[in-house]
Design an enzyme around this catalytic site. Structure first.
Site, short mmCIF file in Angstrom:
data_model
loop_
_atom_site.label_atom_id
_atom_site.label_comp_id
_atom_site.label_asym_id
_atom_site.label_seq_id
_atom_site.Cartn_x
_atom_site.Cartn_y
_atom_site.Cartn_z
N GLN A 1 0.89 -1.16 0.00
CA GLN A 1 0.00 0.00 0.00
C GLN A 1 0.92 1.21 0.00
O GLN A 1 1.47 1.59 1.03
CB GLN A 1 -0.92 -0.02 1.23
CG GLN A 1 -1.66 1.27 1.51
CD GLN A 1 -2.56 1.72 0.37
OE1 GLN A 1 -3.17 0.91 -0.33
NE2 GLN A 1 -2.63 3.03 0.14
N GLN B 1 0.32 4.49 -1.15
CA GLN B 1 -0.21 5.82 -0.84
C GLN B 1 -0.21 6.03 0.67
O GLN B 1 -0.58 5.10 1.41
CB GLN B 1 -1.65 5.94 -1.35
CG GLN B 1 -2.15 7.37 -1.38
CD GLN B 1 -3.57 7.49 -1.93
OE1 GLN B 1 -4.39 6.61 -1.74
NE2 GLN B 1 -3.85 8.56 -2.62
N GLY C 1 -10.70 0.57 2.29
CA GLY C 1 -11.77 -0.07 1.55
C GLY C 1 -11.24 -0.56 0.22
O GLY C 1 -11.41 -1.71 -0.17
N GLY C 2 -10.57 0.35 -0.47
CA GLY C 2 -9.98 -0.02 -1.75
C GLY C 2 -8.82 0.90 -2.04
O GLY C 2 -8.69 1.96 -1.43
N MET C 3 -7.94 0.47 -2.93
CA MET C 3 -6.86 1.35 -3.40
C MET C 3 -6.84 1.26 -4.91
O MET C 3 -6.78 0.16 -5.48
CB MET C 3 -5.53 0.92 -2.79
CG MET C 3 -4.35 1.77 -3.26
SD MET C 3 -4.52 3.54 -2.81
CE MET C 3 -3.64 4.31 -4.18
N ASN D 1 -5.11 1.20 -7.44
CA ASN D 1 -3.91 0.89 -8.22
C ASN D 1 -4.31 0.66 -9.68
O ASN D 1 -5.27 -0.05 -9.96
CB ASN D 1 -3.22 -0.32 -7.62
CG ASN D 1 -2.80 -0.06 -6.18
OD1 ASN D 1 -2.25 0.99 -5.88
ND2 ASN D 1 -3.10 -0.99 -5.29
N GLU E 1 -13.34 3.34 -6.84
CA GLU E 1 -11.98 3.03 -7.30
C GLU E 1 -11.87 3.15 -8.82
O GLU E 1 -10.87 3.60 -9.35
CB GLU E 1 -11.55 1.64 -6.82
CG GLU E 1 -11.65 1.40 -5.30
CD GLU E 1 -11.01 2.48 -4.44
OE1 GLU E 1 -10.08 3.15 -4.92
OE2 GLU E 1 -11.47 2.66 -3.30
N GLU F 1 -9.70 12.91 -4.22
CA GLU F 1 -10.79 12.22 -3.51
C GLU F 1 -12.14 12.93 -3.59
O GLU F 1 -13.17 12.27 -3.63
CB GLU F 1 -10.39 11.99 -2.05
CG GLU F 1 -9.19 11.05 -1.89
CD GLU F 1 -9.41 9.66 -2.50
OE1 GLU F 1 -10.56 9.33 -2.85
OE2 GLU F 1 -8.41 8.92 -2.63
N ASP G 1 -0.37 10.99 5.86
CA ASP G 1 -1.31 10.05 6.45
C ASP G 1 -1.86 10.54 7.80
O ASP G 1 -2.96 10.17 8.19
CB ASP G 1 -0.59 8.70 6.64
CG ASP G 1 -1.58 7.56 6.77
OD1 ASP G 1 -2.45 7.46 5.89
OD2 ASP G 1 -1.50 6.80 7.76
N LYS H 1 -11.31 2.31 8.63
CA LYS H 1 -12.61 2.96 8.75
C LYS H 1 -13.56 2.17 9.67
O LYS H 1 -14.42 2.74 10.32
CB LYS H 1 -13.21 3.10 7.34
CG LYS H 1 -14.58 3.70 7.30
CD LYS H 1 -15.17 3.61 5.90
CE LYS H 1 -16.66 3.35 6.02
NZ LYS H 1 -17.36 3.26 4.76
ZN LIG Z 1 -10.48 7.35 -3.28
#
Ligand SMILES: [Zn+2]
Length: 630
Positions: free
Chosen positions: A163, A165, A292-294, A296, A320, A342, A398, A583
């Protein structure tokens, strides 16, 4: 032997690519926007291509091998290139000119800082524009999680995922770790023979069982989008260009859950232009994935907690996928511009959900998002983090992570849509993505486009002070166009009737057709002080403590903590140990920590759960549970 042939071929391909695909490459004259979190000297050298040759060692928990970087040399007199690293063991550094042989070079690592790691300074001889670094990642690399077989669905094989980011690529690759620099890449990945490697790239060679995989990423991407997963992974196609990677036990359920992906892609393309990344696959990770998701590129990494069995949580896929335009194509130039990634993506996500599942569903997501925004703002301790323009000087981005850039950003765009009209706003967005494809974008550039395009054509629709308020306010502006949901208003009416003494049977009748979002809203809108008997009746009738839907369980556990409904605690403990998605777990720790007996319980649970969490989740929970006097 094969690897050096491969590397040479990779580099030649990269040089060809740069010649062929000039539309992909940032204009060399343009200054690279500086991000506060990098030490890279991008005024002198800008990386354009990366070649990785890495071996995954699951016993040592390391990725080790070499990273080659090819630079666009901007300062002919420069004698040093500076890269970002964190906890890397650097074995050897070599440099070369474009065509010349490798020669050993000297290097030194600056003292590490907790926020940014250590700068790696490499001496560059005159004319040199390539470096090759032999290195290993640390077993504690912040951007990697090494899972034991027990932490996977299949329980037989280990698993690794990355991960990157925001600034964690530097913990597994030495590079210019900033969103304003884009590279194409080639990678050779060596794994134990029984495992399969997947990267956010095209797999050009390699079969299950060989332990050797080659990848190529022809589109230039920022470092935070470099991604790798290694495990007992299988693939199932959903359409010609979409499919799912997952452990065998999850593969069919995942493919069923995400089967609308192709429809969503077509919707997004009709609105925002062609999908420019070739394939769009989803890779389902073990439940410790902290997000939740990335997004990529080519392969979204996703939490298994969205596989609810009824597609009720697939807005995550819309989100995503939308990043294929907002973020991956037009990329926030610095992490202070995160809302450009975002906020845009949350707005696009709701448009895709609206087109795929109807306006009513998108409206529910908007209302729930607004509630999350208020909650998130209350939890933030740095005032500027409640705005769209946080001050990240000296901080790991972060640390400022929250819902604010997502929901305040989406509300800002919804406001613009309402003021300029959907047709004009859609055209504006499409042009934005076309004109900034494969480029970094800043908030100033967005405001300039807004002024010269939408506002020039319709000067009275919005005022400058309104736009400034959107960017700088710690709250939702009073003139915002707020989402509304008839369905959720009906849920509140049902709640009021029940709280006023209505029977559980009458409630059950109304609730029989409720979706996940309606249930989430119902539970979340219940008083934080209730009679335990009422909670027990609700739980007995609807099995909320045992809900297999991770989002419904989450809001129920928060209600249980507020009311000290201890019957839910054993299930909550299992949930907090099994799932590592920030989350879903961080608010539970925060709620528990508000009382001393809650704090004791949270500490006990964390002692069992911490080893299974990703370093990013550990960091978030450590802060909540650290003794107040330390
Ligand atoms: Zn996002």
């Amino acid at each position: 032997m094969q690897s050096s042939v491969w590397r040479a071929a990779g580099l030649a391909a990269a040089i060809l690519l740069m010649a062929d695909c000039s539309q992909h490459v940032a204009s060399p004259a343009r200054a690279v926007p500086r991000d506060a979190a990098t030490s890279a000297n991008v005024d002198a050298f800008v990386a354009t291509h990366l070649v990785l040759d890495l071996t995954a060692d699951f016993d040592a928990k390391t990725l080790s091998g070499t990273a080659e970087l090819l630079f666009n040399r901007r300062d002919p007199k420069a004698t040093e290139v500076v890269l970002d690293t964190r906890d890397l063991l650097i074995r050897q550094v070599e440099t070369a000119t474009r065509e010349g042989p490798w020669t050993r070079s000297t290097h030194r690592l600056d003292l590490a800082t907790p926020a940014f790691g250590s700068a790696l300074r490499i001496t560059m001889p005159s004319g040199a524009d390539r470096v090759r670094i032999a290195y290993s990642s640390s077993p504690a690399a912040k951007g990697l999680q090494w899972l034991t077989p027990a932490q996977t669905a299949g329980k037989k094989q280990p698993f690794l995922f990355s991960q990157a980011q925001a600034i964690n690529a530097r913990s597994f690759i030495p590079l210019q770790d900033m969103p304003g620099v884009r590279v194409t890449y080639e990678a050779t990945i060596r794994t134990p023979a029984e495992l399969v490697a997947v990267m956010a790239a095209e797999r050009t060679a390699g079969e299950a069982g060989t332990g050797l995989f080659h990848f190529s990423m022809p589109q230039p991407i920022p470092s935070y989008l470099i991604a790798i997963a290694i495990g007992d992974l299988r693939f199932k196609a959903m359409s010609e260009r979409t499919g799912v990677w997952a452990e065998p036990a999850l593969l069919d359920a995942a493919a069923r859950e995400f089967e609308d992906t192709e429809t969503m892609m077509r919707t997004a393309e009709a609105l925002y232009g062609p999908y420019r990344w070739g394939r769009y696959d989803l890779l389902v990770l073990p439940p410790s994935f902290p997000f939740g998701g990335m997004e990529n590129p080519r392969v979204t990494f996703a939490t298994p907690t969205v596989i609810a069995g009824d597609k009720s949580l697939v807005a995550l896929v819309a989100h995503e996928l939308a990043h294929s335009w907002s973020g991956n194509l037009a990329t926030n130039a610095t992490w202070s511009d995160f809302w450009l990634n975002e906020g845009f993506t949350t707005y696009l996500e709701r448009r895709i959900v609206e087109a795929t599942y109807g306006k009513g569903v998108a409206e529910m997501h908007g209302v729930i998002g607004l509630r999350d925004l208020a909650q998130s703002r209350r939890d933030l301790t740095v005032a500027r983090d409640r705005t769209l323009q946080p001050d990240l000087a000296g901080r790991d981005p972060d640390e400022a992570y929250s819902t604010v850039p997502y929901e305040q950003g989406a509300l800002f765009l919804s406001f613009l849509e309402a003021k300029f009209g959907r047709g004009a706003f859609d055209q504006f967005l499409r042009r934005w993505f076309d004109e900034h494809a494969f480029q970094p974008v800043t908030t100033a550039e967005f405001l300039e486009a807004l002024r010269t395009q939408l506002m020039a054509a319709n000067p009275t629709a919005v005022r400058d002070d309104e736009i400034q308020e959107w960017l700088q306010s710690e709250t939702v502006p009073a003139f915002a166009v707020l989402p509304m949901s008839d369905a959720l208003v009906k849920v509140e009416q049902a709640r009021d009737l029940w709280l006023a003494g209505g029977t559980i049977d009458a409630l059950a009748k109304t609730a029989s057709a409720w979706s996940t979002q309606e249930w989430m809203h119902f539970v979340d809108a219940l008083p934080r002080q209730m009679e335990i008997g009422r909670l027990r009746a609700l739980d007995r009738r609807f099995s909320l403590t045992d809900s297999q839907n991770a989002e419904i369980a989450h809001v129920w556990f928060r209600l249980a903590i507020a009311n000290r409904y201890t019957a839910a605690y054993p299930a909550m403990e299992r949930y907090m140990i099994r799932i590592g998605r920030r989350k879903l777990i961080v608010p539970l720790y925060r709620d528990l920590s508000a009382t001393s007996d809650g704090m004791a319980l949270a500490t006990r649970i964390y002692a069992k759960a911490r080893d299974g969490y990703h370093p990013l989740a550990q960091g978030a929970v450590d802060v909540i549970l650290k003794p107040k006097n330390s």
